[in-house]
Design a protein around this motif. Sequence first.
Motif, PDB file in Angstrom:
ATOM      1  N   ALA A  96     -29.314 104.665  -1.835  1.00 42.13           N
ATOM      2  CA  ALA A  96     -30.540 104.508  -1.040  1.00 42.13           C
ATOM      3  C   ALA A  96     -30.751 103.022  -0.768  1.00 42.13           C
ATOM      4  N   ALA A  97     -31.351 102.754   0.367  1.00 46.83           N
ATOM      5  CA  ALA A  97     -31.653 101.363   0.724  1.00 46.83           C
ATOM      6  C   ALA A  97     -32.780 100.850  -0.169  1.00 46.83           C
ATOM      7  N   PRO A  98     -32.816  99.569  -0.447  1.00 45.02           N
ATOM      8  CA  PRO A  98     -33.891  99.032  -1.291  1.00 45.02           C
ATOM      9  C   PRO A  98     -35.242  99.147  -0.583  1.00 45.02           C
ATOM     10  N   SER A  99     -36.290  99.353  -1.362  1.00 44.91           N
ATOM     11  CA  SER A  99     -37.628  99.497  -0.770  1.00 44.91           C
ATOM     12  C   SER A  99     -38.088  98.185  -0.134  1.00 44.91           C
ATOM     13  N   SER A 100     -37.676  97.054  -0.693  1.00 45.50           N
ATOM     14  CA  SER A 100     -37.958  95.753  -0.076  1.00 45.50           C
ATOM     15  C   SER A 100     -36.663  94.956  -0.035  1.00 45.50           C
ATOM     16  N   GLU A 101     -36.500  94.221   1.028  1.00 45.80           N
ATOM     17  CA  GLU A 101     -35.250  93.489   1.226  1.00 45.80           C
ATOM     18  C   GLU A 101     -35.092  92.396   0.163  1.00 45.80           C
ATOM     19  N   PRO A 102     -33.959  92.391  -0.548  1.00 44.15           N
ATOM     20  CA  PRO A 102     -33.730  91.343  -1.562  1.00 44.15           C
ATOM     21  C   PRO A 102     -33.572  89.972  -0.918  1.00 44.15           C
ATOM     22  N   ASP A 103     -33.860  88.955  -1.680  1.00 41.95           N
ATOM     23  CA  ASP A 103     -33.580  87.590  -1.256  1.00 41.95           C
ATOM     24  C   ASP A 103     -32.140  87.287  -1.664  1.00 41.95           C
ATOM     25  N   TRP A 104     -31.231  87.406  -0.721  1.00 39.40           N
ATOM     26  CA  TRP A 104     -29.812  87.318  -1.024  1.00 39.40           C
ATOM     27  C   TRP A 104     -29.374  85.929  -1.468  1.00 39.40           C
ATOM     28  N   THR A 105     -30.261  84.942  -1.357  1.00 44.24           N
ATOM     29  CA  THR A 105     -29.901  83.587  -1.789  1.00 44.24           C
ATOM     30  C   THR A 105     -30.125  83.378  -3.285  1.00 44.24           C
ATOM     31  N   THR A 106     -30.771  84.345  -3.961  1.00 37.62           N
ATOM     32  CA  THR A 106     -31.034  84.208  -5.394  1.00 37.62           C
ATOM     33  C   THR A 106     -29.977  84.947  -6.204  1.00 37.62           C
ATOM     34  N   SER A 107     -29.778  84.516  -7.420  1.00 36.55           N
ATOM     35  CA  SER A 107     -28.810  85.180  -8.307  1.00 36.55           C
ATOM     36  C   SER A 107     -29.295  86.555  -8.735  1.00 36.55           C
ATOM     37  N   VAL A 180     -21.806  90.869   1.286  1.00 36.58           N
ATOM     38  CA  VAL A 180     -20.768  90.162   0.529  1.00 36.58           C
ATOM     39  C   VAL A 180     -21.241  88.736   0.257  1.00 36.58           C
ATOM     40  N   ARG A 181     -21.038  88.310  -0.978  1.00 40.93           N
ATOM     41  CA  ARG A 181     -21.319  86.908  -1.331  1.00 40.93           C
ATOM     42  C   ARG A 181     -20.041  86.286  -1.874  1.00 40.93           C
ATOM     43  N   VAL A 182     -19.753  85.090  -1.398  1.00 47.20           N
ATOM     44  CA  VAL A 182     -18.583  84.336  -1.861  1.00 47.20           C
ATOM     45  C   VAL A 182     -19.071  83.039  -2.480  1.00 47.20           C
ATOM     46  N   LEU A 183     -18.654  82.805  -3.720  1.00 43.66           N
ATOM     47  CA  LEU A 183     -18.949  81.550  -4.409  1.00 43.66           C
ATOM     48  C   LEU A 183     -17.668  80.731  -4.452  1.00 43.66           C
ATOM     49  N   GLY A 184     -17.745  79.517  -3.896  1.00 47.33           N
ATOM     50  CA  GLY A 184     -16.551  78.688  -3.816  1.00 47.33           C
ATOM     51  C   GLY A 184     -16.716  77.348  -4.488  1.00 47.33           C
ATOM     52  N   PRO A 185     -15.719  76.483  -4.329  1.00 46.50           N
ATOM     53  CA  PRO A 185     -15.780  75.140  -4.920  1.00 46.50           C
ATOM     54  C   PRO A 185     -16.940  74.329  -4.346  1.00 46.50           C
ATOM     55  N   ARG A 186     -17.377  73.328  -5.117  1.00 42.59           N
ATOM     56  CA  ARG A 186     -18.478  72.429  -4.726  1.00 42.59           C
ATOM     57  C   ARG A 186     -19.752  73.195  -4.404  1.00 42.59           C
ATOM     58  N   ASN A 187     -20.015  74.261  -5.141  1.00 44.40           N
ATOM     59  CA  ASN A 187     -21.221  75.077  -4.975  1.00 44.40           C
ATOM     60  C   ASN A 187     -21.337  75.689  -3.585  1.00 44.40           C
ATOM     61  N   THR A 188     -20.217  75.989  -2.963  1.00 44.65           N
ATOM     62  CA  THR A 188     -20.224  76.654  -1.665  1.00 44.65           C
ATOM     63  C   THR A 188     -20.646  78.100  -1.849  1.00 44.65           C
ATOM     64  N   VAL A 189     -21.613  78.550  -1.042  1.00 43.80           N
ATOM     65  CA  VAL A 189     -22.069  79.929  -1.094  1.00 43.80           C
ATOM     66  C   VAL A 189     -22.100  80.484   0.329  1.00 43.80           C
ATOM     67  N   VAL A 191     -22.997  84.175   2.352  1.00 42.38           N
ATOM     68  CA  VAL A 191     -23.497  85.544   2.285  1.00 42.38           C
ATOM     69  C   VAL A 191     -23.355  86.165   3.668  1.00 42.38           C
ATOM     70  N   VAL A 192     -22.674  87.309   3.749  1.00 45.02           N
ATOM     71  CA  VAL A 192     -22.414  87.981   5.020  1.00 45.02           C
ATOM     72  C   VAL A 192     -22.747  89.448   4.875  1.00 45.02           C
ATOM     73  N   GLN A 193     -23.384  90.019   5.912  1.00 44.90           N
ATOM     74  CA  GLN A 193     -23.699  91.450   5.919  1.00 44.90           C
ATOM     75  C   GLN A 193     -23.079  92.114   7.131  1.00 44.90           C
ATOM     76  N   SER A 194     -22.747  93.385   6.946  1.00 42.63           N
ATOM     77  CA  SER A 194     -22.212  94.168   8.058  1.00 42.63           C
ATOM     78  C   SER A 194     -22.590  95.623   7.855  1.00 42.63           C
ATOM     79  N   MET A 195     -22.853  96.307   8.970  1.00 41.56           N
ATOM     80  CA  MET A 195     -23.137  97.751   8.937  1.00 41.56           C
ATOM     81  C   MET A 195     -21.860  98.494   9.294  1.00 41.56           C
ATOM     82  N   VAL A 196     -21.571  99.527   8.528  1.00 42.00           N
ATOM     83  CA  VAL A 196     -20.399 100.364   8.795  1.00 42.00           C
ATOM     84  C   VAL A 196     -20.852 101.817   8.819  1.00 42.00           C
ATOM     85  N   VAL A 197     -20.085 102.644   9.501  1.00 38.91           N
ATOM     86  CA  VAL A 197     -20.375 104.070   9.575  1.00 38.91           C
ATOM     87  C   VAL A 197     -19.378 104.800   8.705  1.00 38.91           C
TER      88      VAL A 197
END
Length: 199
Positions: A96-107, A180-189, A191-197
């Motif tokens: 189920a989808a979340p009742s409120s949209e998460p803040d994807w920038t937080t851990s 999708v979240r990718v954590l890379g070198p030098r604190n690179t972050v 975050v990408v979203q996509s809808m699929v069927v």
Amino acid sequence: MNARSAVPAWFARAPRPHGQRGVVLMITLIVLAALMLAAVALLRAVDTGNLVAGNMALKGAALNASDKGFESALRWIVDNHGTLNNDNAAQGYWAAAPSSEPDWTTSAAWSAAFCIDSCVADSAGNTIYYVIHRMCTTTGVPGSSSPNPCAVVTGTSAGNSSVAGSSPIPYQRVYYRVTVRVLGPRNTVSVVQSMVVGG
């Protein structure tokens, strides 16, 4: 003979040179200081340019690495087609989808995410996580209306080609949101979203 009279008169009256005043030395020091400041500014500009270019390259690498996260999430949806009506927190799947949209920038938004490759960073130093949400209001069998309205796409297939005159088969496919979240070198972050069927 007198020693004083041996010196020619024109030499004895020649003006003596004035003492050095240091004006040229002061101007040279000021010019040298200005050149040093210009050189330092140039070095800092080059270093900043290199740092920005490096950060852009890392950001691009993190964005490219998100494709691997999407592929992994889609493979999981296809492989687990029969179990998509219920949550699977261990795999980062929510029916189920979340009742409120998460803040994807937080851990905190990624506490229940799935980390691919057992959280081993790839060759570029990127660690990849994903979360899948089925776009329904609750868990259970999906539908386009009550009791479990979902975001769906409906249509009809061409039917069974082995039987002449067979009627089209209606279908209904549910939308899934992959984040999708990718954590890379030098604190690179990234975050990408996509809808699929899905099925």
